[in-house]
Structures are given as C-alpha cells and as structure tokens.
Design a protein around this motif. Sequence first.
Motif, short mmCIF file in Angstrom:
data_model
loop_
_atom_site.label_atom_id
_atom_site.label_comp_id
_atom_site.label_asym_id
_atom_site.label_seq_id
_atom_site.Cartn_x
_atom_site.Cartn_y
_atom_site.Cartn_z
N ARG A 1 -4.20 6.81 9.68
CA ARG A 1 -5.01 7.15 10.84
C ARG A 1 -6.24 7.96 10.44
O ARG A 1 -7.37 7.63 10.78
CB ARG A 1 -4.16 7.92 11.85
N ASP A 2 -5.98 9.03 9.68
CA ASP A 2 -7.08 9.92 9.28
C ASP A 2 -7.98 9.29 8.23
O ASP A 2 -9.20 9.42 8.28
CB ASP A 2 -6.53 11.25 8.75
N SER A 3 -7.36 8.61 7.28
CA SER A 3 -8.19 8.13 6.18
C SER A 3 -9.00 6.88 6.53
O SER A 3 -10.02 6.63 5.90
CB SER A 3 -7.36 7.93 4.91
N LEU A 4 -8.57 6.13 7.51
CA LEU A 4 -9.35 4.94 7.88
C LEU A 4 -10.50 5.27 8.83
O LEU A 4 -11.42 4.47 9.00
CB LEU A 4 -8.45 3.89 8.53
N LEU A 5 -10.42 6.45 9.42
CA LEU A 5 -11.45 6.86 10.38
C LEU A 5 -12.85 6.79 9.76
O LEU A 5 -13.07 7.28 8.67
CB LEU A 5 -11.15 8.31 10.82
N GLY A 6 -13.76 6.16 10.45
CA GLY A 6 -15.15 6.10 9.98
C GLY A 6 -15.40 5.05 8.92
O GLY A 6 -16.45 5.05 8.27
N THR A 7 -14.43 4.15 8.73
CA THR A 7 -14.62 3.10 7.71
C THR A 7 -15.72 2.14 8.12
O THR A 7 -15.78 1.69 9.27
CB THR A 7 -13.28 2.33 7.52
N ASP A 8 -16.62 1.84 7.18
CA ASP A 8 -17.70 0.88 7.45
C ASP A 8 -17.33 -0.52 6.98
O ASP A 8 -17.88 -1.51 7.48
CB ASP A 8 -18.98 1.32 6.72
N LEU A 9 -16.44 -0.58 5.98
CA LEU A 9 -16.05 -1.88 5.44
C LEU A 9 -14.60 -1.77 4.94
O LEU A 9 -14.29 -0.90 4.13
CB LEU A 9 -16.98 -2.23 4.27
N LEU A 10 -13.76 -2.63 5.50
CA LEU A 10 -12.34 -2.55 5.15
C LEU A 10 -11.91 -3.77 4.34
O LEU A 10 -12.09 -4.91 4.76
CB LEU A 10 -11.50 -2.46 6.43
N PHE A 11 -11.33 -3.50 3.17
CA PHE A 11 -10.75 -4.57 2.36
C PHE A 11 -9.23 -4.55 2.51
O PHE A 11 -8.62 -3.48 2.38
CB PHE A 11 -11.09 -4.37 0.87
N VAL A 12 -8.67 -5.69 2.79
CA VAL A 12 -7.22 -5.82 2.81
C VAL A 12 -6.84 -6.71 1.64
O VAL A 12 -7.21 -7.88 1.59
CB VAL A 12 -6.72 -6.43 4.14
N VAL A 13 -6.13 -6.11 0.68
CA VAL A 13 -5.84 -6.82 -0.56
C VAL A 13 -4.41 -7.39 -0.51
O VAL A 13 -3.48 -6.70 -0.11
CB VAL A 13 -5.98 -5.87 -1.79
N THR A 14 -4.28 -8.65 -0.91
CA THR A 14 -2.95 -9.25 -1.04
C THR A 14 -2.79 -9.75 -2.48
O THR A 14 -3.78 -9.95 -3.17
CB THR A 14 -2.77 -10.46 -0.10
N ASP A 15 -1.54 -9.98 -2.87
CA ASP A 15 -1.34 -10.55 -4.21
C ASP A 15 -1.22 -12.08 -4.12
O ASP A 15 -0.80 -12.73 -5.06
CB ASP A 15 -0.13 -9.94 -4.90
N SER A 16 -1.55 -12.62 -2.94
CA SER A 16 -1.58 -14.07 -2.68
C SER A 16 -0.22 -14.73 -2.65
O SER A 16 -0.13 -15.96 -2.55
CB SER A 16 -2.49 -14.81 -3.68
N SER A 17 0.85 -13.93 -2.72
CA SER A 17 2.18 -14.53 -2.58
C SER A 17 2.44 -14.69 -1.08
O SER A 17 2.01 -13.86 -0.27
CB SER A 17 3.26 -13.66 -3.23
N PRO A 18 3.13 -15.77 -0.68
CA PRO A 18 3.30 -16.05 0.75
C PRO A 18 3.83 -14.86 1.55
O PRO A 18 3.32 -14.54 2.62
CB PRO A 18 4.29 -17.21 0.77
N ARG A 19 4.85 -14.23 1.02
CA ARG A 19 5.47 -13.12 1.73
C ARG A 19 4.48 -11.96 1.94
O ARG A 19 4.39 -11.38 3.02
CB ARG A 19 6.66 -12.65 0.88
N ASN A 20 3.74 -11.66 0.89
CA ASN A 20 2.81 -10.54 0.97
C ASN A 20 1.64 -10.83 1.90
O ASN A 20 1.14 -9.95 2.59
CB ASN A 20 2.31 -10.16 -0.42
N VAL A 21 1.23 -12.09 1.93
CA VAL A 21 0.12 -12.45 2.82
C VAL A 21 0.55 -12.25 4.27
O VAL A 21 -0.21 -11.73 5.10
CB VAL A 21 -0.33 -13.91 2.56
N LEU A 22 1.79 -12.63 4.58
CA LEU A 22 2.29 -12.42 5.95
C LEU A 22 2.33 -10.93 6.30
O LEU A 22 1.96 -10.52 7.39
CB LEU A 22 3.68 -13.04 6.10
#
Lengths: 187, 178
Positions: free
Chosen positions: B73-94
């Motif tokens: 909550r606190d650390s995402l506040l004021g984010t201008d650009l958010l990257f969501v990283v996955t390892d491309s495995s099906p389970r992790n993508v979900l």
Amino acid sequence: MNFNENELFGAALIGFDMIDGPFLRWKKAYKDFSNLVNLDDFAMNFYLAFRGGNAGKKPRAILYDEFYIVAFPKDLELCCLFMKPNGVDKNIQQLNKVAHRIMTDMEIPDDDGEQMEVEESVDETVEEIKRLIVNILSGVEMSTPELRRYFKLSNSQIWKVMSELETARKVKRTDTKKGRSVFWTVQ
Amino acid sequence: MLSSELNKLVKVSIIGSPAVGKTSMLKLLSKNTIDRLYMPTHGFDLKTVKMDDFILKVWDMGGQNQYFRAYSRDSLLGTDLLFVVTDSSPRNVLNSRELISFAANFIDKECPIIGIANKQDLVKKDGRMEAKRVENILKVQTHGLTAIDPDHRVLLTDIIKNELKKIAVRRRLKDIEL
C-alpha cells in the motif's frame, strides 16, 4: 573482554520462507522478556531492520530503549541475541560465537524432526515451492540442506518435493559431493 | 525541490512473485553485474537510474507474501510506471493476474501497468509461455525479457523510454489544466 554471557536474556532465530517471508523459527528465554517485545509481531521488522534491501551497509546491532539486539545472519536466517546495554561494542566477535553455538545446538533436534512442527503443505503451496525451486536452480547447483533453508520444510518434506521434481524431469542430481549432501540443478 | 526538477522524477515500481527476476531486471537496468545465485530481496530495494532527461527512482519490491501485504500500500503510492514481472510459467502468470488486480487499488488510474514475461530463454526448454500468450492472460501490455542477458538492456530501456514520453505528455497536460 568484559562480555558476560549472563547479560543475555533471550535469543531468537528468525527464519525466512520463500513464500511467506520472515517468520519466528524459535525463541529461547533466559529471563522473561515478553513484556519488552512481542517477537511474533516484531520478527519481520527485526529481519528487515538487519537485512533490508539487497546492497549497502547493514546494522550488526540495534539499541532499543530497554534492550539491544545483536544479530548474526547465517544464510537466510538471522539469529538475534537480546541483551541489556552494557558496553557491547567490543564484544561482537564473542557474541558471534555464542550465536553460532546456539544455532548449532538448536539445529540438532531439528535434524530429528522434533524441533519444529511443520504444517502439512496444501497442494497449492507445494506447487509454488516447486516453481520456485526450478527458478532458483536455473544455472546453479545447490544442496538439499541449502534448498531446505529457503522454505519452512522438514528434511523429509524437501526430499519429497525434490523427488517429485526429479521424477517430473525438472531437476537432476549433479556429480558434486559435499559430505553426504546431494546437489541439484535444473534438467 | 523546483517543479521542473519534480517533473523529471519518475517512480517505477517492480512487483511480482518470488524468484521471477525482479532484482535481475533492476540490475539489468542499472548496469550492475547479474549474479545467477538467487538471494531474495528483503522488504524492498531502491535504486536511482538516469534515463534521458528523467531520474528514475526504481523500487524493487520483495515478492514474499508478508512483505507485499505489509508494504504494498505504502510503497506503491505515487507510482508512475508499474512493472509486473512473471517467470512465464502458467501458474505464475495466473498469480500475476491477481497481483495486478490487487496493485491496481493502490495506484492512479492513469499509471501504466506493463507485464514482463521474464525467463524467455527457458520458453522452449520447460513449457513457459511466450510474451503474447502471457499478455492475453494478464490483459496488460506485456513484453518478453531475459533479465539475466545484458543484451536485453536495450529492450528494457526502450520500453521505459516509450512510457516516459507518455508520462511527460500527461504531466504537461496536467500543468496546462492547473
């Protein structure tokens, strides 16, 4: 050395679980210190205070109002010693030995599977553990005990996970030997 | 701080499950040596990266549940650009799809969310998904990456530079509105 081990009123080992983060693995009270700090609540804060971030300087001791903590990392774990403030600055090395001795002492029952009750993992958690292990082993070799430290798992549980990964041809044993430990890498 | 200086500051946040390559991505961006031995990020790591006229404050958030619950909550506040990283495995993508829904509660509506389908070097080896498939599931713009490959730095900086242009336009429009 003016260090006196009797100044120690408690010790705790904060472990690190790859899925849940820091957790209190065990605590040992030489004198009652429950009124000073609730370790269950503060385990993560202590862990972050001593090990936060990836780089840069890390504290070795933190002084609080009524006590101070000297912490010694071992792999992903952090052994915290709680003491009354009394000229601790020259005693870090001595305390380090104490911390490692305590950690070694506390490790022995764990090998017999008696020290910590490990919850039966639900399938979902096991699958997440498997995913993480494959990622962790990508391009590197690690022993079973090293891998076990990344999760809240007993010896038998980590072996079950590794055997299943091996059967699924996700990981394989390597030729590296260190004592009786088996080393693993990805297929 | 002058408003002209503030306009150059951009907060970039990197989130994702444990061991998907968030820190490797940060190291790739900041030209640090990438060590293949995995060490989890405790809490978060913060690095400053200069890019064109911008100063990026890059927040690499530890992926463990406890860290995310306590600090997102606190650390995402004021984010201008958010990257969501996955390892491309099906389970992790979900799982990452759920992470996006959760994180969306703490960022501005106009903050772009970019998916990173990391570990693309392993796609053909162990059933991980290609970037296009990951994008279809995440429903956000997604790019394939191999964060441990220094050659992919250009790819990553191009993605960011493209978003920086849009951020600059949005800020100018806001200034005009004010």
